[in-house]
Design an enzyme around this catalytic site. Sequence first.
Site, PDB file in Angstrom:
ATOM      1  N   SER A 134       6.389  29.499  46.297  1.00  0.00           N
ATOM      2  CA  SER A 134       7.511  30.063  45.537  1.00  0.00           C
ATOM      3  C   SER A 134       8.531  30.622  46.525  1.00  0.00           C
ATOM      4  O   SER A 134       8.187  30.890  47.689  1.00  0.00           O
ATOM      5  CB  SER A 134       6.980  31.207  44.657  1.00  0.00           C
ATOM      6  OG  SER A 134       8.049  31.916  44.062  1.00  0.00           O
ATOM      7  N   TYR A 147       2.874  39.495  43.059  1.00  0.00           N
ATOM      8  CA  TYR A 147       3.095  38.046  43.097  1.00  0.00           C
ATOM      9  C   TYR A 147       3.517  37.617  44.499  1.00  0.00           C
ATOM     10  O   TYR A 147       2.990  36.656  45.058  1.00  0.00           O
ATOM     11  CB  TYR A 147       4.156  37.684  42.053  1.00  0.00           C
ATOM     12  CG  TYR A 147       4.458  36.206  41.938  1.00  0.00           C
ATOM     13  CD1 TYR A 147       3.463  35.302  41.561  1.00  0.00           C
ATOM     14  CD2 TYR A 147       5.739  35.716  42.180  1.00  0.00           C
ATOM     15  CE1 TYR A 147       3.755  33.942  41.441  1.00  0.00           C
ATOM     16  CE2 TYR A 147       6.032  34.370  42.054  1.00  0.00           C
ATOM     17  CZ  TYR A 147       5.033  33.481  41.686  1.00  0.00           C
ATOM     18  OH  TYR A 147       5.312  32.148  41.565  1.00  0.00           O
TER      19      TYR A 147
HETATM   20  P1  NAP Z   1       2.982  27.752  33.918  1.00  0.00           P
HETATM   21  O1  NAP Z   1       3.879  26.905  33.093  1.00  0.00           O
HETATM   22  O2  NAP Z   1       2.675  29.134  33.489  1.00  0.00           O
HETATM   23  O3  NAP Z   1       1.619  26.951  34.162  1.00  0.00           O
HETATM   24  C1  NAP Z   1       0.614  27.547  34.918  1.00  0.00           C
HETATM   25  C2  NAP Z   1      -0.500  26.535  35.096  1.00  0.00           C
HETATM   26  O4  NAP Z   1      -1.531  27.167  35.858  1.00  0.00           O
HETATM   27  C3  NAP Z   1      -1.102  26.099  33.775  1.00  0.00           C
HETATM   28  O5  NAP Z   1      -1.386  24.727  33.845  1.00  0.00           O
HETATM   29  C4  NAP Z   1      -2.387  26.914  33.714  1.00  0.00           C
HETATM   30  O6  NAP Z   1      -3.395  26.220  33.032  1.00  0.00           O
HETATM   31  C5  NAP Z   1      -2.771  26.978  35.185  1.00  0.00           C
HETATM   32  N1  NAP Z   1      -3.693  28.096  35.447  1.00  0.00           N
HETATM   33  C6  NAP Z   1      -3.409  29.419  35.425  1.00  0.00           C
HETATM   34  N2  NAP Z   1      -4.517  30.123  35.697  1.00  0.00           N
HETATM   35  C7  NAP Z   1      -5.508  29.212  35.910  1.00  0.00           C
HETATM   36  C8  NAP Z   1      -6.883  29.312  36.234  1.00  0.00           C
HETATM   37  N3  NAP Z   1      -7.491  30.489  36.379  1.00  0.00           N
HETATM   38  N4  NAP Z   1      -7.597  28.160  36.375  1.00  0.00           N
HETATM   39  C9  NAP Z   1      -7.010  26.962  36.213  1.00  0.00           C
HETATM   40  N5  NAP Z   1      -5.712  26.798  35.899  1.00  0.00           N
HETATM   41  C10 NAP Z   1      -4.981  27.917  35.746  1.00  0.00           C
HETATM   42  O7  NAP Z   1       3.529  27.903  35.395  1.00  0.00           O
HETATM   43  P2  NAP Z   1       4.431  26.930  36.295  1.00  0.00           P
HETATM   44  O8  NAP Z   1       5.818  27.408  36.220  1.00  0.00           O
HETATM   45  O9  NAP Z   1       4.113  25.511  36.022  1.00  0.00           O
HETATM   46  O10 NAP Z   1       3.863  27.355  37.739  1.00  0.00           O
HETATM   47  C11 NAP Z   1       3.113  26.469  38.535  1.00  0.00           C
HETATM   48  C12 NAP Z   1       3.115  26.987  39.957  1.00  0.00           C
HETATM   49  O11 NAP Z   1       4.455  27.055  40.440  1.00  0.00           O
HETATM   50  C13 NAP Z   1       2.537  28.395  40.116  1.00  0.00           C
HETATM   51  O12 NAP Z   1       1.744  28.431  41.273  1.00  0.00           O
HETATM   52  C14 NAP Z   1       3.762  29.267  40.271  1.00  0.00           C
HETATM   53  O13 NAP Z   1       3.480  30.440  41.014  1.00  0.00           O
HETATM   54  C15 NAP Z   1       4.709  28.340  40.977  1.00  0.00           C
HETATM   55  N6  NAP Z   1       6.128  28.645  40.801  1.00  0.00           N
HETATM   56  C16 NAP Z   1       6.682  28.711  39.548  1.00  0.00           C
HETATM   57  C17 NAP Z   1       8.034  28.997  39.421  1.00  0.00           C
HETATM   58  C18 NAP Z   1       8.727  29.079  38.079  1.00  0.00           C
HETATM   59  O14 NAP Z   1       9.838  29.617  38.012  1.00  0.00           O
HETATM   60  N7  NAP Z   1       8.141  28.540  37.010  1.00  0.00           N
HETATM   61  C19 NAP Z   1       8.812  29.220  40.564  1.00  0.00           C
HETATM   62  C20 NAP Z   1       8.221  29.154  41.811  1.00  0.00           C
HETATM   63  C21 NAP Z   1       6.882  28.852  41.913  1.00  0.00           C
HETATM   64  P3  NAP Z   1      -4.137  26.753  31.710  1.00  0.00           P
HETATM   65  O15 NAP Z   1      -3.568  28.107  31.371  1.00  0.00           O
HETATM   66  O16 NAP Z   1      -3.884  25.711  30.700  1.00  0.00           O
HETATM   67  O17 NAP Z   1      -5.549  26.792  32.156  1.00  0.00           O
END
Ligand code: NAP
Length: 233
Positions: A134, A147
């Site tokens: 991130s 975070y």
């Molecule tokens: P999201 O829409 O909230 O999805 C999160 C994913 O992580 C879901 O598939 C969830 O699966 C999985 N997850 C969470 N806890 C878990 C666990 N204990 N075991 C297995 N799976 C788990 O988030 P996203 O935006 O796609 O984020 C994905 C990555 O990108 C993260 O690492 C986040 O820090 C990073 N990121 C996001 C952003 C943003 O603005 N969205 C920006 C920078 C970086 P289930 O809940 O279905 O199990």
Amino acid sequence: MTPSYPSSRPVALVTGASRGIGRAIALDLGRTHHVVLVGRDRASLESTQGELPDASVLVLDVADEASVDAADLPEEVDVLVHSAGVSGGTTVAEEDRAHWRTTFEVNVFGVAHLTARLLPAVRAAGGTIVLINSGAGLFSTPGGAVYSASKFALRTFADTLREEERENGVRVVSVHPGIVDTEMGHGAISDGGHPERMLQPETIAAGVRAAVDAPPEAQFEMMSIRPSLSPKG
Ligand code: NAP
């Protein structure tokens, strides 16, 4: 018993494949790879699977040490993508220790443990490990200590792993997106922010694809993907 993945395709294992960035990466890699879709929600994983020609589902809580140890994992992994992650938090003054723990369990310890378990399989394939980090892994803002600290730790983990595995033919890519149009991204801007400046999950997937398809003599060590502020095409 370790299952065989009856596919002639290279194997990509993607955590967080049920939604958001991980799902977009799984759909993109699914054009060329057999994708092992990892997450906790079977129904959502199966919905992603339904959109792919060649994929399997592995229900796994990455924070649960015993379930990671017991998981049936592929013997060769060409691409390992860690996208599963949690966010949220408040000021240092108001944070509680339980939230520090749960965040690090998913964002750091879970990644480290699953990586260690899969390293022989990634080495066997001369594969690429992609860590979805991130902007918060590069700089921190008020209310973001938990975070950010987890993502700074993840960046250091990636840097160490890259040097340890260089001689083993394993590439390690750290991807640092700005705010992305997912559930997590909307949570991040819920009390202010710029929805019009959100990146699309498919844009992050395109960055991952570029790193995976890079010629073998090169690795994209770190990729910072920020909004251009140009009108969306
Ligand atoms: P999201 O829409 O909230 O999805 C999160 C994913 O992580 C879901 O598939 C969830 O699966 C999985 N997850 C969470 N806890 C878990 C666990 N204990 N075991 C297995 N799976 C788990 O988030 P996203 O935006 O796609 O984020 C994905 C990555 O990108 C993260 O690492 C986040 O820090 C990073 N990121 C996001 C952003 C943003 O603005 N969205 C920006 C920078 C970086 P289930 O809940 O279905 O199990």
